[in-house]
Design a protein around this motif. Structure first.
Motif, short mmCIF file in Angstrom:
data_model
loop_
_atom_site.label_atom_id
_atom_site.label_comp_id
_atom_site.label_asym_id
_atom_site.label_seq_id
_atom_site.Cartn_x
_atom_site.Cartn_y
_atom_site.Cartn_z
N ASP A 235 0.83 -1.22 -0.06
CA ASP A 235 0.12 0.00 0.14
C ASP A 235 0.75 1.46 -0.29
N HIS A 236 2.11 1.27 0.15
CA HIS A 236 3.09 2.25 0.28
C HIS A 236 2.96 3.22 -1.08
N PHE A 237 3.14 2.57 -2.20
CA PHE A 237 3.20 3.20 -3.60
C PHE A 237 2.40 4.22 -4.13
N TYR A 238 0.88 3.93 -3.51
CA TYR A 238 -0.10 4.98 -4.02
C TYR A 238 -0.44 5.95 -2.84
N ALA A 239 0.24 5.94 -1.80
CA ALA A 239 -0.28 6.53 -0.79
C ALA A 239 0.41 7.80 -0.59
N LEU A 240 -0.20 8.87 0.32
CA LEU A 240 0.34 10.36 0.52
C LEU A 240 1.45 10.12 1.53
N GLU A 241 2.51 11.07 1.05
CA GLU A 241 3.62 11.03 2.30
C GLU A 241 3.28 12.23 3.15
N PRO A 242 3.84 12.52 4.36
CA PRO A 242 3.35 13.42 5.28
C PRO A 242 3.28 14.92 4.98
N SER A 243 4.03 15.41 4.11
CA SER A 243 3.77 16.91 3.74
C SER A 243 2.49 16.63 2.50
N GLU A 244 2.39 15.73 2.02
CA GLU A 244 1.01 15.77 0.95
C GLU A 244 -0.11 15.61 2.03
N LEU A 245 -0.21 14.67 2.80
CA LEU A 245 -1.25 14.41 3.95
C LEU A 245 -1.69 15.91 4.39
N ASN A 246 -0.60 16.84 4.91
CA ASN A 246 -0.86 17.91 5.29
C ASN A 246 -1.84 18.89 4.64
N GLN A 247 -1.20 18.92 3.23
CA GLN A 247 -1.95 19.49 2.17
C GLN A 247 -3.30 19.08 1.79
N PHE A 248 -3.39 17.65 1.77
CA PHE A 248 -4.85 17.02 1.61
C PHE A 248 -5.79 17.40 2.58
N VAL A 249 -5.36 17.34 3.94
CA VAL A 249 -6.53 17.65 4.83
C VAL A 249 -6.97 19.21 4.81
N SER A 250 -5.84 19.95 4.61
CA SER A 250 -5.87 21.51 4.49
C SER A 250 -6.98 21.78 3.23
N SER A 251 -6.68 21.29 2.34
CA SER A 251 -7.36 21.36 1.01
C SER A 251 -8.97 21.06 1.25
N ILE A 252 -9.01 20.01 1.67
CA ILE A 252 -10.37 19.40 1.92
C ILE A 252 -10.99 20.35 2.72
N HIS A 253 -10.56 20.93 3.91
CA HIS A 253 -11.30 21.89 4.60
C HIS A 253 -11.66 23.33 3.84
N ASP A 254 -10.42 23.67 2.94
CA ASP A 254 -10.68 24.83 2.05
C ASP A 254 -11.95 24.65 0.98
N VAL A 255 -11.86 23.62 0.46
CA VAL A 255 -12.99 23.14 -0.32
C VAL A 255 -14.33 23.38 0.20
N TYR A 256 -14.51 22.49 1.30
CA TYR A 256 -15.79 22.52 1.96
C TYR A 256 -16.23 23.78 2.55
N THR A 257 -15.24 24.65 2.95
CA THR A 257 -15.73 26.19 3.27
C THR A 257 -16.02 26.84 2.17
N SER A 258 -15.60 26.53 0.91
CA SER A 258 -15.93 27.46 -0.27
C SER A 258 -17.24 26.87 -0.72
N ILE A 259 -17.91 25.90 -0.20
CA ILE A 259 -18.99 25.34 -0.82
C ILE A 259 -20.16 26.27 -0.27
N GLY A 260 -20.00 26.71 1.12
CA GLY A 260 -20.79 27.96 1.47
C GLY A 260 -22.37 27.39 1.56
N LYS A 261 -23.18 28.47 0.99
CA LYS A 261 -24.69 28.50 1.55
C LYS A 261 -25.61 28.77 0.20
#
Length: 335
Positions: A235-261
């Protein structure tokens, strides 16, 4: 079924902030210290939960087979579950694991796991799902290798077991999954058919497909991560590395916030600076004085009423004193 429930302190619903599961899986290389480090990485990335997989080669495959050997090589020692859960608590992140048999469920129950995860391979194991349902904890079911009948049976089994708190993850059992095969529209279908929180277990490379899933309404996102993508293991070869995981979680929160109302109106900044005309006092207007074309004018920006209403308010009276060049609002008007 329930369309919202809590995992830990996190509300899970199709309108809530996505619940992010950092999937450590088997990427701990059979090392407790590496497993601890994976928990640390997930916590530092602000994931909501870190998840492992708890299976037994003896339970799944006959000894001496290739499958037995490959699974045996990546087993999680059940004696570590309490230690990993304790470390996760210390790092303020929820601990989870996919249980592949009844003993694994019991092991997770012993540490008070926050929710149970059913892997795609076990989504048709109705005996296991029924046993998990009996524990009355939230259940997240991945739907790789499933058709609608499989999913319906899993949902029905959970319900008959007295558990309404079920979420479904759109998923395919390909590693990595080409993004064009993600079929994110299935998220909409699952929400419509079952009225349960629905998310995406992401096996694609990169983060774009998961972000698209959040924009489409995914309430749970699961993604594999590793300390080093070049490590040996399935499972290593397709997984995110630590810095990428940070960006991943941050980007998810940014996208969710941008959905708005679902409300289209001028933003406060647009009202203040936007090139739209509003109604202003052309001169000092006294309380009780009628609004007329002589004491009203149109200027920019539209800090109060939009210019379209200038005819409608003429003949009404001022409720307060209004100074020259001040914008007119509904609060100033008495009909």
């Amino acid at each position: 079924m329930s369309n919202n429930f809590k995992i830990g302190n996190h509300i899970v619903s199709n309108n809530s902030k996505p619940f992010v599961i950092a999937e450590a899986g088997s990427n701990f290389n059979q090392s407790l210290e590496v497993a601890y480090k994976l928990i640390d990485v997930a916590a530092e990335a602000n994931a909501d939960a870190v998840k492992f997989q708890l299976f037994s080669a003896e339970t799944l495959y006959p000894k001496g087979t290739k499958e037995y050997e490959s699974v045996k090589a990546v087993e999680l020692n059940p004696d570590w579950v309490g230690l990993l859960n304790k470390h996760a608590i210390e790092r303020n992140i929820l601990f989870m694991a996919s249980a592949f048999d009844h003993n694994a469920v019991d092991t997770l129950e012993d540490v008070g796991v926050c929710a149970h995860k059913v892997a795609s391979s076990e989504a048709t194991n109705l005996s296991l799902i029924s046993y998990i349902a009996s524990k009355k904890r939230p259940i997240i079911i991945s739907t790789g290798m499933c058709d609608i009948v499989d999913i319906t049976e899993a949902i029905r089994t959970s319900r008959e077991g007295g558990n309404q708190n079920v979420a479904l993850l759109q998923c395919y059992a390909m590693y990595p999954l080409p993004s064009e095969c993600a079929n994110l529209k299935v998220i909409d279908l699952l929400q419509k058919l079952y009225e349960v929180p629905t998310g995406f277990s992401d096996h694609t490379l990169g983060i774009n497909t998961a972000l698209a899933a959040v924009a489409r309404g995914a309430s749970i996102i699961e993604k594999h991560f590793t300390l080093d993508r070049n490590s040996e293991g399935p499972d290593h070869f397709y997984a995110l590395e630590p810095s990428e995981l940070n960006q991943f979680v941050s980007s998810i929160h940014d996208v969710y916030t941008s959905i708005g109302k679902t409300c289209k109106e001028l933003l406060p900044e647009e009202r203040q600076y936007g090139r739209r005309e509003g109604i202003y006092a052309a001169k000092n207007i006294k309380k009780g004085e009628k609004f007329t074309s002589g004491n009203l004018c149109i200027k920019r920006p539209a800090l109060g009423l939009r210019s379209r209403y200038i005819g409608a308010i003429q003949g009404a009276c001022a409720k307060v004193n209004i100074a020259t060049d001040n914008p007119i609002s509904w609060d100033h008007i008495e009909f």
